[in-house]
Design an enzyme around this catalytic site. Structure first.
Site, PDB file in Angstrom:
ATOM      1  N   ARG A 119       0.843  -1.193   0.000  1.00 63.54           N
ATOM      2  CA  ARG A 119       0.000   0.000   0.000  1.00 63.54           C
ATOM      3  C   ARG A 119       0.880   1.245   0.000  1.00 63.54           C
ATOM      4  NH1 ARG A 119      -2.417   0.207   6.241  1.00 63.54           N
ATOM      5  NH2 ARG A 119      -0.395   0.192   7.243  1.00 63.54           N
ATOM      6  N   CYS A 123       4.194   8.054  -5.673  1.00 61.65           N
ATOM      7  CA  CYS A 123       5.139   9.165  -5.566  1.00 61.65           C
ATOM      8  C   CYS A 123       4.362  10.420  -5.164  1.00 61.65           C
ATOM      9  CB  CYS A 123       5.807   9.342  -6.930  1.00 61.65           C
ATOM     10  SG  CYS A 123       6.495  10.977  -7.193  1.00 61.65           S
ATOM     11  N   ASN A 157      -4.593   8.292   4.096  1.00 65.15           N
ATOM     12  CA  ASN A 157      -4.408   7.569   5.353  1.00 65.15           C
ATOM     13  C   ASN A 157      -2.947   7.649   5.764  1.00 65.15           C
ATOM     14  OD1 ASN A 157      -5.678   5.803   7.403  1.00 65.15           O
ATOM     15  ND2 ASN A 157      -4.080   4.374   6.771  1.00 65.15           N
ATOM     16  N   GLU A 158      -2.723   8.104   6.963  1.00 64.63           N
ATOM     17  CA  GLU A 158      -1.366   8.155   7.526  1.00 64.63           C
ATOM     18  C   GLU A 158      -0.331   8.637   6.506  1.00 64.63           C
ATOM     19  OE1 GLU A 158      -0.412   4.511   9.579  1.00 64.63           O
ATOM     20  OE2 GLU A 158      -1.465   5.220  11.355  1.00 64.63           O
ATOM     21  N   CYS A 169      12.472   9.938  -7.967  1.00 65.21           N
ATOM     22  CA  CYS A 169      12.292   9.762  -9.413  1.00 65.21           C
ATOM     23  C   CYS A 169      12.473  11.112 -10.110  1.00 65.21           C
ATOM     24  CB  CYS A 169      10.912   9.173  -9.709  1.00 65.21           C
ATOM     25  SG  CYS A 169       9.554  10.340  -9.441  1.00 65.21           S
ATOM     26  N   GLU A 315      -7.315   5.687  15.585  1.00 63.33           N
ATOM     27  CA  GLU A 315      -6.967   4.263  15.575  1.00 63.33           C
ATOM     28  C   GLU A 315      -6.188   3.930  16.827  1.00 63.33           C
ATOM     29  OE1 GLU A 315      -4.640   2.802  12.313  1.00 63.33           O
ATOM     30  OE2 GLU A 315      -5.758   3.935  10.819  1.00 63.33           O
ATOM     31  N   TRP A 323       2.689  -6.068  13.552  1.00 57.64           N
ATOM     32  CA  TRP A 323       3.843  -5.575  12.781  1.00 57.64           C
ATOM     33  C   TRP A 323       5.112  -5.422  13.606  1.00 57.64           C
ATOM     34  CZ3 TRP A 323       4.329  -1.072  15.398  1.00 57.64           C
ATOM     35  CH2 TRP A 323       3.162  -0.421  15.821  1.00 57.64           C
ATOM     36  N   GLU A 363      -3.080  -8.240   7.530  1.00 57.14           N
ATOM     37  CA  GLU A 363      -3.372  -7.833   8.903  1.00 57.14           C
ATOM     38  C   GLU A 363      -4.323  -8.784   9.629  1.00 57.14           C
ATOM     39  OE1 GLU A 363      -2.276  -3.167   8.920  1.00 57.14           O
ATOM     40  OE2 GLU A 363      -4.303  -3.625   8.204  1.00 57.14           O
ATOM     41  N   LYS A 364      -4.314 -10.034   9.190  1.00 53.04           N
ATOM     42  CA  LYS A 364      -5.269 -10.972   9.798  1.00 53.04           C
ATOM     43  C   LYS A 364      -4.925 -11.306  11.245  1.00 53.04           C
ATOM     44  CE  LYS A 364      -3.098 -14.790   7.318  1.00 53.04           C
ATOM     45  NZ  LYS A 364      -2.223 -13.848   6.551  1.00 53.04           N
ATOM     46  N   HIS A 366      -3.798  -8.992  13.301  1.00 52.44           N
ATOM     47  CA  HIS A 366      -3.936  -7.743  14.059  1.00 52.44           C
ATOM     48  C   HIS A 366      -5.287  -7.801  14.766  1.00 52.44           C
ATOM     49  CE1 HIS A 366      -4.273  -3.486  14.958  1.00 52.44           C
ATOM     50  NE2 HIS A 366      -3.059  -3.272  14.470  1.00 52.44           N
TER      51      HIS A 366
HETATM   52  C1  GAL Z   1      -2.097   1.935  10.812  1.00 52.26           C
HETATM   53  C2  GAL Z   1      -2.929   1.997   9.535  1.00 52.26           C
HETATM   54  C3  GAL Z   1      -4.033   0.976   9.536  1.00 52.26           C
HETATM   55  C4  GAL Z   1      -3.526  -0.361  10.007  1.00 52.26           C
HETATM   56  C5  GAL Z   1      -2.901  -0.200  11.365  1.00 52.26           C
HETATM   57  C6  GAL Z   1      -2.398  -1.489  11.959  1.00 52.26           C
HETATM   58  O1  GAL Z   1      -0.830   2.432  10.574  1.00 52.26           O
HETATM   59  O2  GAL Z   1      -3.485   3.278   9.382  1.00 52.26           O
HETATM   60  O3  GAL Z   1      -4.561   0.876   8.240  1.00 52.26           O
HETATM   61  O4  GAL Z   1      -2.591  -0.835   9.096  1.00 52.26           O
HETATM   62  O5  GAL Z   1      -1.820   0.674  11.271  1.00 52.26           O
HETATM   63  O6  GAL Z   1      -1.777  -1.289  13.213  1.00 52.26           O
END
Ligand code: GAL
Length: 634
Positions: A119, A123, A157-158, A169, A315, A323, A363-364, A366
């Site tokens: 994801r 650029c 997002n983020e 580039c 979040e 991760w 992310e299963k 998570h």
């Molecule tokens: C954030 C992201 C989410 C998800 C989450 C997992 O950085 O915005 O989409 O990936 O981490 O911790």
């Protein structure tokens, strides 16, 4: 329409603090959707973020939009009284975009073009990505602008999570040159600012300049610093391009994007005015003992971005993330404590990533509000309890965090410059310094705001105490303002390697730290970092008193009366216990007190003030034992 008016669209839909999470219904079928509705009701969900990664589903082929799947979800959520932060879906481009336009893919500093399949593979300077992203945002605004569920726009997002300073580039290079032209006007100005007579780097034309790609040795520090600035600005331009179209079509809908935990990548003080409400993602490691403090600090930063206004926790994880190397769960009760910590520090919402744990994809493993095990799980039980608990304090909505008497000064460009290479020590890191200064206040349950280096004098003078950890790079104007703040009665605690360079990373001449010598009443002659990572320096006192000294007799903490105020200087980093004792003493002198007096060890409190002027104390027990706290407000 201004941001306060726009925010009514969000706050008007909530009866209590926002509660919910990222909702990704495209990963599931109708039966699960029906259960989602039931479980959201049970959990007391009133706000979800929808569509973050839905570009490929919504625009399966160039210009061919399919909104039918989304219509149903928005209708269902509206019916259930759940407000929606609708994403513009542009964080992860669909495969067709990069197949048709491979130039969208970013190139690393050593020339490797990254591939799709994850994801954020775009650029930041790509006009192709920007055009397609804006077109999608426009379609979404046109279709859903008046939808009763729509309460907030969530752009991208983020930003900068995976791709900041990550594109070298040709398109990025041209954009960087354009940005430099804007900043300097002529190449002669740039040569001067970048000190290019060093190592034969003098440029004849802007066309000779590149992004700081991989090079044989240290790259020009001013070039690196400008590339940090450019990267933050370039991502902001992506955000603003989408925002422009959204506010044109839906002027009454507030706009935000979610910031990454304590990220160095974006100059958040530059971004903040462009968000109607600050939004933040928080992922403390349950096995890291320093995590609650780091998190508290990050929340203070979020509150500081808009001068103390509440922000949205967009979040957090209800349990484990996926991760880190090892992803421990949050033990029972931890999620509740983490959530109240956010509220205590100014959050107006408690949202999670994500509502339902994915079955497939990266992310299963998570955690989510609804785990793989469904309703009969500890996590879902805690989610349900927390939802009920938050809803039982409706007065918190509309309350404001109480302003602190102490503030910590933070500046992103100085942070970038401080951590460049070829410095006296690689161990000097801004976050370590900021956390070391903030911790004694946090431990004593003393509220601390965070302010930018650009904060004007009137705003600074609201604080009795200003902490200035390693403000390495500073303009003369900012330095002068800090000096005036003290001269007129303020107290600063400043640590070493502050006031060393200007905004182009050129040393302020006249003896270190030239702009603060008079303020601090001393001169630093030489830096002498030790192999164990300790910073030391040779100081000459020019009016300051040594408060503590090293065994060899070198002053380590000094105090200087300057005008009506006091300037403390730390020429090394005291051990945590000494730092606490020092800040206790400084606080006692300038009258900065804990939120509530005599709280037991491990208990911290923060105060929010309701619209009616009542003070609500949020008291957090971060220790292991039960304690009883009964206090009148101060
Ligand atoms: C954030 C992201 C989410 C998800 C989450 C997992 O950085 O915005 O989409 O990936 O981490 O911790």
């Amino acid at each position: 329409m201004d941001e306060t008016a726009r925010l009514r669209r969000l706050y008007g839909r909530l009866a209590s603090l926002g509660y919910g999470g990222d909702y990704n219904p495209e990963q599931w079928g109708p039966e699960v959707h029906a259960e989602d509705a039931e479980l959201m009701r049970e959990a007391g969900v009133n706000l979800v973020t929808l569509g973050i990664f839905s570009w490929a589903k919504t625009e399966p082929a160039p210009g061919a939009y399919d909104f039918t799947w989304l219509d149903g979800h928005l209708d269902r959520l509206a019916e259930a009284g759940v407000a929606v932060g609708l994403a513009t879906m542009t964080a992860s481009p669909p495969p067709w975009l990069t197949r048709l336009h491979p130039s969208v893919l970013p190139v690393t500093e050593d020339g490797v073009r990254l591939h799709p399949g994850s994801r954020q593979h775009w650029c930041p300077s790509s006009p192709v990505h920007r055009t397609h992203a804006v077109r999608l945002a426009e379609r979404l605004a046109t279709r859903y602008g008046t939808h009763p569920a729509l309460a907030l726009w969530h752009i991208g997002n983020e930003y900068g999570c995976h791709i900041s300073r990550h594109c070298h580039c040709e398109v990025s290079t041209a954009a960087f040159r354009g940005w430099l032209r804007q900043r300097y006007g002529t190449v002669a100005e740039l040569n001067d600012a970048w000190s290019t007579d060093f190592w034969s780097q003098r440029y004849g034309t802007f066309e000779e300049i590149h992004t700081p790609r991989k090079a044989p040795s240290f790259r020009n520090p001013a070039q690196q610093l400008d590339y940090w600035r450019f990267s933050s600005d370039e991502l902001l331009a992506c955000y603003l391009a989408e925002k422009e179209v959204l506010t044109r079509i839906t002027p009454d809908v507030p706009v935000t994007t979610n910031f990454v935990p304590l990220a160095k990548t974006l100059d958040l003080f530059a971004w903040a005015p462009h968000l109607d409400v600050i939004a933040y993602d928080s992922y403390p490691d349950p096995h890291d003992e320093s995590a609650p403090h780091r998190t508290a600090f990050s929340y203070d930063v979020m509150r500081g971005l808009k001068d103390g206004r509440p922000w949205l926790l967009l979040e957090q994880a209800p349990g484990a993330v996926n991760w880190r190397e090892r992803n421990g769960r949050k033990p029972p009760g931890r999620m509740r404590l983490d959530s109240w910590q956010a509220v205590a520090h100014g959050a107006d919402s408690v949202l999670f990533f994500q509502w339902r744990q994915s079955r497939g994809g990266a992310e299963k493993f998570h955690s989510a509000m609804v785990p793989h095990g469904g309703r009969e799980t500890r996590i879902f039980r805690e989610v349900r309890e927390l939802g009920a608990e938050l809803a039982s304090y409706p007065d918190l909505l509309g309350s404001r965090p109480e302003r602190a008497d102490a503030a910590l000064l933070l500046d992103w460009p100085s942070w970038w410059a401080l951590e460049l290479d070829a410095h006296p020590s690689a161990d000097v890191r801004l976050l370590d310094a900021a956390l070391a200064h903030h911790k004694p206040l946090y431990d004593a349950s003393v509220a601390c705001d965070v302010v930018s280096a650009k904060t004007d004098l009137a705003a600074l003078t609201r604080y009795r105490l200003l902490l200035i950890p390693n403000l390495y790079s500073v303009t003369n104007e900012t330095a002068e303002r800090i000096c005036t703040y003290v001269r007129t009665g303020g107290t600063v605690v400043m640590s070493y390697f502050s006031g060393i360079t200007d905004e182009h990373d050129r040393v302020h001449l006249g003896g270190y730290p030239a702009p603060f010598r008079a303020l601090l009443g001393l001169r630093v002659e030489e830096f002498d970092p030790r192999p164990d990572g300790t910073w030391t320096e040779e100081i000459h006192l020019e009016g300051a008193q040594a408060v503590t000294s090293s065994p060899e007799g070198a002053p380590t903490v000094t105090r200087h009366t300057y005008g009506e105020g006091t300037a403390w200087y730390l020429s090394t980093r005291p051990a945590p216990k000494e730092m606490r004792a020092l800040l206790d003493r400084v606080r006692a002198e300038c009258g900065v007190r804990p939120t509530l007096p005599d709280l037991p060890e491990g208990v911290r409190a923060r105060t929010r003030v309701t619209a009616a002027g009542d003070r609500l104390h949020v008291v957090l027990n971060e220790g292991d034992l039960s304690v009883e706290v009964r206090r009148e407000s101060r």
